[in-house]
Design an enzyme around this catalytic site. Sequence first.
Site, PDB file in Angstrom:
ATOM      1  N   GLY A 237     -14.307   6.783  -7.174  1.00 27.30           N
ATOM      2  CA  GLY A 237     -13.009   7.156  -7.744  1.00 27.30           C
ATOM      3  C   GLY A 237     -11.845   6.963  -6.795  1.00 27.30           C
ATOM      4  O   GLY A 237     -10.826   7.645  -6.902  1.00 27.30           O
TER       5      GLY A 237
ATOM      6  N   ASP B  34      -0.967  16.470  -1.353  1.00 27.55           N
ATOM      7  CA  ASP B  34      -1.271  15.563  -2.452  1.00 27.55           C
ATOM      8  C   ASP B  34      -0.290  15.824  -3.595  1.00 27.55           C
ATOM      9  O   ASP B  34      -0.005  16.968  -3.936  1.00 27.55           O
ATOM     10  CB  ASP B  34      -2.720  15.761  -2.930  1.00 27.55           C
ATOM     11  CG  ASP B  34      -3.192  14.618  -3.801  1.00 27.55           C
ATOM     12  OD1 ASP B  34      -4.063  13.856  -3.353  1.00 27.55           O
ATOM     13  OD2 ASP B  34      -2.683  14.476  -4.946  1.00 27.55           O
TER      14      ASP B  34
ATOM     15  N   HIS C 217      -8.411   7.801   3.336  1.00 26.13           N
ATOM     16  CA  HIS C 217      -7.743   9.089   3.543  1.00 26.13           C
ATOM     17  C   HIS C 217      -8.753  10.206   3.315  1.00 26.13           C
ATOM     18  O   HIS C 217      -9.728  10.048   2.583  1.00 26.13           O
ATOM     19  CB  HIS C 217      -6.547   9.237   2.604  1.00 26.13           C
ATOM     20  CG  HIS C 217      -6.871   8.961   1.162  1.00 26.13           C
ATOM     21  ND1 HIS C 217      -7.016   7.684   0.675  1.00 26.13           N
ATOM     22  CD2 HIS C 217      -7.119   9.798   0.130  1.00 26.13           C
ATOM     23  CE1 HIS C 217      -7.315   7.733  -0.600  1.00 26.13           C
ATOM     24  NE2 HIS C 217      -7.402   9.006  -0.970  1.00 26.13           N
TER      25      HIS C 217
ATOM     26  N   CYS D  79       0.847  -1.195   0.000  1.00 24.17           N
ATOM     27  CA  CYS D  79       0.000   0.000   0.000  1.00 24.17           C
ATOM     28  C   CYS D  79       0.886   1.250   0.000  1.00 24.17           C
ATOM     29  O   CYS D  79       1.755   1.414   0.856  1.00 24.17           O
ATOM     30  CB  CYS D  79      -0.903  -0.030   1.237  1.00 24.17           C
ATOM     31  SG  CYS D  79      -1.726   1.521   1.550  1.00 24.17           S
TER      32      CYS D  79
ATOM     33  N   CYS E  45       0.759   3.219   3.240  1.00 29.70           N
ATOM     34  CA  CYS E  45       1.502   2.539   4.312  1.00 29.70           C
ATOM     35  C   CYS E  45       3.003   2.728   4.103  1.00 29.70           C
ATOM     36  O   CYS E  45       3.753   2.909   5.067  1.00 29.70           O
ATOM     37  CB  CYS E  45       1.149   1.054   4.360  1.00 29.70           C
ATOM     38  SG  CYS E  45      -0.471   0.716   5.111  1.00 29.70           S
TER      39      CYS E  45
ATOM     40  N   ASN F  20     -13.100   9.644  -0.855  1.00 30.04           N
ATOM     41  CA  ASN F  20     -13.547   8.833  -1.985  1.00 30.04           C
ATOM     42  C   ASN F  20     -13.651   7.382  -1.537  1.00 30.04           C
ATOM     43  O   ASN F  20     -12.770   6.867  -0.847  1.00 30.04           O
ATOM     44  CB  ASN F  20     -12.559   8.956  -3.147  1.00 30.04           C
ATOM     45  CG  ASN F  20     -12.554  10.349  -3.751  1.00 30.04           C
ATOM     46  OD1 ASN F  20     -13.586  11.009  -3.790  1.00 30.04           O
ATOM     47  ND2 ASN F  20     -11.399  10.808  -4.204  1.00 30.04           N
TER      48      ASN F  20
ATOM     49  N   HIS G 174      -4.244   0.923   8.517  1.00 30.36           N
ATOM     50  CA  HIS G 174      -4.676   0.613   7.155  1.00 30.36           C
ATOM     51  C   HIS G 174      -6.086   0.036   7.138  1.00 30.36           C
ATOM     52  O   HIS G 174      -6.342  -1.010   7.725  1.00 30.36           O
ATOM     53  CB  HIS G 174      -3.719  -0.388   6.499  1.00 30.36           C
ATOM     54  CG  HIS G 174      -4.154  -0.768   5.110  1.00 30.36           C
ATOM     55  ND1 HIS G 174      -3.601  -0.207   3.990  1.00 30.36           N
ATOM     56  CD2 HIS G 174      -5.118  -1.620   4.684  1.00 30.36           C
ATOM     57  CE1 HIS G 174      -4.209  -0.696   2.918  1.00 30.36           C
ATOM     58  NE2 HIS G 174      -5.122  -1.572   3.316  1.00 30.36           N
TER      59      HIS G 174
ATOM     60  N   HIS H 183      -9.310  13.917   1.956  1.00 31.23           N
ATOM     61  CA  HIS H 183      -8.795  15.019   1.137  1.00 31.23           C
ATOM     62  C   HIS H 183      -9.234  16.340   1.748  1.00 31.23           C
ATOM     63  O   HIS H 183     -10.406  16.505   2.130  1.00 31.23           O
ATOM     64  CB  HIS H 183      -9.378  14.970  -0.275  1.00 31.23           C
ATOM     65  CG  HIS H 183      -8.949  13.804  -1.100  1.00 31.23           C
ATOM     66  ND1 HIS H 183      -7.937  13.868  -2.020  1.00 31.23           N
ATOM     67  CD2 HIS H 183      -9.409  12.525  -1.147  1.00 31.23           C
ATOM     68  CE1 HIS H 183      -7.792  12.695  -2.609  1.00 31.23           C
ATOM     69  NE2 HIS H 183      -8.676  11.851  -2.100  1.00 31.23           N
TER      70      HIS H 183
HETATM   71  P1  AMP Z   1      -8.187   8.744  -4.029  1.00 29.28           P
HETATM   72  O1  AMP Z   1      -8.552   8.871  -5.467  1.00 29.28           O
HETATM   73  O2  AMP Z   1      -9.193   9.335  -3.105  1.00 29.28           O
HETATM   74  O3  AMP Z   1      -7.777   7.324  -3.669  1.00 29.28           O
HETATM   75  O4  AMP Z   1      -6.924   9.674  -3.857  1.00 29.28           O
HETATM   76  C1  AMP Z   1      -5.605   9.250  -3.915  1.00 29.28           C
HETATM   77  C2  AMP Z   1      -4.783  10.495  -3.918  1.00 29.28           C
HETATM   78  O5  AMP Z   1      -3.459  10.163  -3.555  1.00 29.28           O
HETATM   79  C3  AMP Z   1      -4.716  11.184  -5.283  1.00 29.28           C
HETATM   80  O6  AMP Z   1      -5.213  12.513  -5.172  1.00 29.28           O
HETATM   81  C4  AMP Z   1      -3.218  11.167  -5.622  1.00 29.28           C
HETATM   82  O7  AMP Z   1      -2.787  12.322  -6.271  1.00 29.28           O
HETATM   83  C5  AMP Z   1      -2.598  11.022  -4.241  1.00 29.28           C
HETATM   84  N1  AMP Z   1      -1.277  10.395  -4.211  1.00 29.28           N
HETATM   85  C6  AMP Z   1      -0.890   9.250  -4.806  1.00 29.28           C
HETATM   86  N2  AMP Z   1       0.399   8.981  -4.536  1.00 29.28           N
HETATM   87  C7  AMP Z   1       0.831   9.977  -3.723  1.00 29.28           C
HETATM   88  C8  AMP Z   1       2.078  10.272  -3.090  1.00 29.28           C
HETATM   89  N3  AMP Z   1       3.156   9.494  -3.228  1.00 29.28           N
HETATM   90  N4  AMP Z   1       2.158  11.390  -2.334  1.00 29.28           N
HETATM   91  C9  AMP Z   1       1.084  12.200  -2.185  1.00 29.28           C
HETATM   92  N5  AMP Z   1      -0.112  11.963  -2.731  1.00 29.28           N
HETATM   93  C10 AMP Z   1      -0.240  10.877  -3.511  1.00 29.28           C
HETATM   94 ZN    ZN Z   2      -2.190   1.252   3.734  1.00 30.79          ZN
END
Ligand code: AMP
Ligand code: ZN
Length: 111
Positions: free
Chosen positions: A92, A30, A99, A4, A7, A86, A46, A101
């Site tokens: 999405g 992000d 998490h 993950c 994680c 989400n 997690h 946002h």
């Molecule tokens: P979700 O679509 O709600 O699962 O959002 C996942 C979010 O994680 C997206 O907005 C990505 O841009 C963000 N994301 C993915 N990898 C990373 C990373 N290494 N550091 C920061 N944000 C990330």
């Molecule tokens: Zn995780």
Amino acid sequence: MENCIFCKIIRGEIPSPRLYEDGDMIIIRDIEPKAKLHYLCIPKTHFALLSEMDGEKAEILKRCFAKIPTLEKELGLEKGYRVIINQGEDGGQAVHHLHIHLLGGEKLKDF
Ligand code: AMP
Ligand code: ZN
């Protein structure tokens, strides 16, 4: 969880500056911001979906939601912000580690 991405960030295997950290959560930027300011509040435990919530996870999320407003000024969100979680395919959700946002720093469009 071994593979993950969040994680891995929590374990420090993927570098990502932490704007806030305590025993329950980290807050990072992000990597692909969808607003002028876009943060992720990531619980250290997690789990992917709100439907997996039990008493312990509910307490963790409660502490996340209690902490976020105390950081508004520090994060530049004092004029307001949008909170999004989400969930699943239709929601999405790309990263299957729950998490929160936080989007702000500008007047967001209606959706
Ligand atoms: P979700 O679509 O709600 O699962 O959002 C996942 C979010 O994680 C997206 O907005 C990505 O841009 C963000 N994301 C993915 N990898 C990373 C990373 N290494 N550091 C920061 N944000 C990330
Ligand atoms: Zn995780």
